[in-house]
Write a protein that holds these residues in place. Structure first.
Motif, PDB file in Angstrom:
ATOM      1  N   GLU A 100       0.828  -1.213   0.000  1.00  0.00           N
ATOM      2  CA  GLU A 100       0.000   0.000   0.000  1.00  0.00           C
ATOM      3  C   GLU A 100       0.859   1.260   0.000  1.00  0.00           C
ATOM      4  OE1 GLU A 100      -3.242  -0.815   3.110  1.00  0.00           O
ATOM      5  OE2 GLU A 100      -1.957  -2.583   3.012  1.00  0.00           O
ATOM      6  N   LEU A 101       1.944   1.226   0.761  1.00  0.00           N
ATOM      7  CA  LEU A 101       2.835   2.383   0.819  1.00  0.00           C
ATOM      8  C   LEU A 101       3.512   2.608  -0.525  1.00  0.00           C
ATOM      9  CD1 LEU A 101       4.432   1.765   4.320  1.00  0.00           C
ATOM     10  CD2 LEU A 101       2.600   3.383   3.735  1.00  0.00           C
ATOM     11  N   VAL A 102       3.905   1.520  -1.169  1.00  0.00           N
ATOM     12  CA  VAL A 102       4.551   1.615  -2.484  1.00  0.00           C
ATOM     13  C   VAL A 102       3.605   2.259  -3.498  1.00  0.00           C
ATOM     14  CG1 VAL A 102       5.385   0.206  -4.419  1.00  0.00           C
ATOM     15  CG2 VAL A 102       6.208  -0.246  -2.102  1.00  0.00           C
ATOM     16  N   GLN A 103       2.311   1.958  -3.383  1.00  0.00           N
ATOM     17  CA  GLN A 103       1.329   2.568  -4.290  1.00  0.00           C
ATOM     18  C   GLN A 103       1.147   4.057  -4.013  1.00  0.00           C
ATOM     19  OE1 GLN A 103      -2.243   0.262  -3.800  1.00  0.00           O
ATOM     20  NE2 GLN A 103      -1.614  -1.249  -5.321  1.00  0.00           N
ATOM     21  N   GLN A 104       1.326   4.462  -2.771  1.00  0.00           N
ATOM     22  CA  GLN A 104       1.076   5.851  -2.388  1.00  0.00           C
ATOM     23  C   GLN A 104       2.278   6.767  -2.572  1.00  0.00           C
ATOM     24  OE1 GLN A 104      -0.564   6.204   1.593  1.00  0.00           O
ATOM     25  NE2 GLN A 104      -1.584   4.234   1.369  1.00  0.00           N
ATOM     26  N   PRO A 133       0.278   0.670  10.417  1.00  0.00           N
ATOM     27  CA  PRO A 133      -1.150   0.348  10.367  1.00  0.00           C
ATOM     28  C   PRO A 133      -2.060   1.455  10.915  1.00  0.00           C
ATOM     29  CG  PRO A 133       0.081  -1.552  11.109  1.00  0.00           C
ATOM     30  CD  PRO A 133       1.041  -0.392  11.075  1.00  0.00           C
ATOM     31  N   ARG A 134      -1.513   2.332  11.720  1.00  0.00           N
ATOM     32  CA  ARG A 134      -2.286   3.456  12.236  1.00  0.00           C
ATOM     33  C   ARG A 134      -2.864   4.293  11.093  1.00  0.00           C
ATOM     34  NH1 ARG A 134       1.390   7.109  15.657  1.00  0.00           N
ATOM     35  NH2 ARG A 134       1.182   5.334  17.027  1.00  0.00           N
ATOM     36  N   TYR A 135      -2.195   4.260   9.933  1.00  0.00           N
ATOM     37  CA  TYR A 135      -2.626   5.062   8.787  1.00  0.00           C
ATOM     38  C   TYR A 135      -3.148   4.227   7.620  1.00  0.00           C
ATOM     39  CZ  TYR A 135       0.050   8.345  11.520  1.00  0.00           C
ATOM     40  OH  TYR A 135       0.528   9.101  12.554  1.00  0.00           O
ATOM     41  N   GLU A 178     -12.378  -3.325   6.576  1.00  0.00           N
ATOM     42  CA  GLU A 178     -12.368  -3.339   5.106  1.00  0.00           C
ATOM     43  C   GLU A 178     -11.024  -2.886   4.538  1.00  0.00           C
ATOM     44  OE1 GLU A 178     -16.061  -3.601   6.798  1.00  0.00           O
ATOM     45  OE2 GLU A 178     -14.868  -1.786   6.969  1.00  0.00           O
ATOM     46  N   ALA A 179     -10.231  -2.186   5.342  1.00  0.00           N
ATOM     47  CA  ALA A 179      -8.932  -1.696   4.868  1.00  0.00           C
ATOM     48  C   ALA A 179      -7.890  -2.811   4.744  1.00  0.00           C
ATOM     49  CB  ALA A 179      -8.403  -0.595   5.794  1.00  0.00           C
ATOM     50  N   PHE A 180      -8.184  -3.964   5.343  1.00  0.00           N
ATOM     51  CA  PHE A 180      -7.256  -5.084   5.221  1.00  0.00           C
ATOM     52  C   PHE A 180      -7.444  -5.696   3.842  1.00  0.00           C
ATOM     53  CE2 PHE A 180      -7.221  -4.441   9.689  1.00  0.00           C
ATOM     54  CZ  PHE A 180      -6.001  -4.909  10.124  1.00  0.00           C
TER      55      PHE A 180
END
Length: 166
Positions: free
Chosen positions: A47-51, A104-106, A112-114
């Motif tokens: 997810e971080l790589v996408q952002q 994971p805090r963000y 649903e975010a998993f």
């Protein structure tokens, strides 16, 4: 104990990421807990790589090959590289840094975010084949593995382990 292994150099690289947009920015994610926790929190890396424009993942040295295979879009390095001037130069400029256990805090605010996926780690195919061959020698049927020892520090091992006979 959070941050017991926090590398001082990581916190000096850049300000702590507070969940603001990573568009066009770089993020250093560093492991600050045990190997098992680093593996668990690495589930947030895709997810971080996408952002972010660039993600640097600084991890326990034993995890570098696994994380390099699993996250080819991230720059993966040993946490020890943050302590070395050559490693810091190779990492380059960083806009934000954050401990892996804080990500994971963000990224995981709701159930649903998993993400639904079939795994986020890529095994070494050579080692997989070697293990398959070794297990095949045991014959047909189910094989069960048991972990009865945990913790890197002796005091933790006493608290997190048991005798195999038990």
């Amino acid at each position: 104990a959070r941050f017991k292994k926090r590398p001082t150099a990581a916190t000096q690289v850049a300000p702590v990421w507070d969940g603001t947009s990573l568009s066009g920015r770089s993020l250093l994610v560093y492991g600050e807990q045990g190997v098992g926790d680093e593996v668990m929190f690495a589930s947030c890396v895709p997810e971080l790589v996408q952002q972010a424009a660039r993600v640097v993942l600084a991890c326990e040295p034993r995890l570098v090959p696994l994380f390099q295979r699993s996250f080819p879009a991230a720059m993966v390095c040993s946490i020890d590289d943050l302590q070395r001037s050559g490693g810091r130069r190779r990492i380059g400029d960083i806009d934000f840094q954050i401990a892996a256990g804080s990500v994971p805090r963000y990224t995981r605010l709701t159930h649903e975010a998993f993400p639904h996926h079939n795994g986020y780690l890529q095994a070494d195919e050579t080692k997989v084949q070697q293990l398959r061959e070794r297990l095949d020698l045991l014959g047909p049927g189910t094989k069960i593995g048991i972990s009865w020892k945990g913790g890197a520090i002796v005091e933790e091992q006493r608290r997190r382990s048991t005798d195999l006979a038990d």
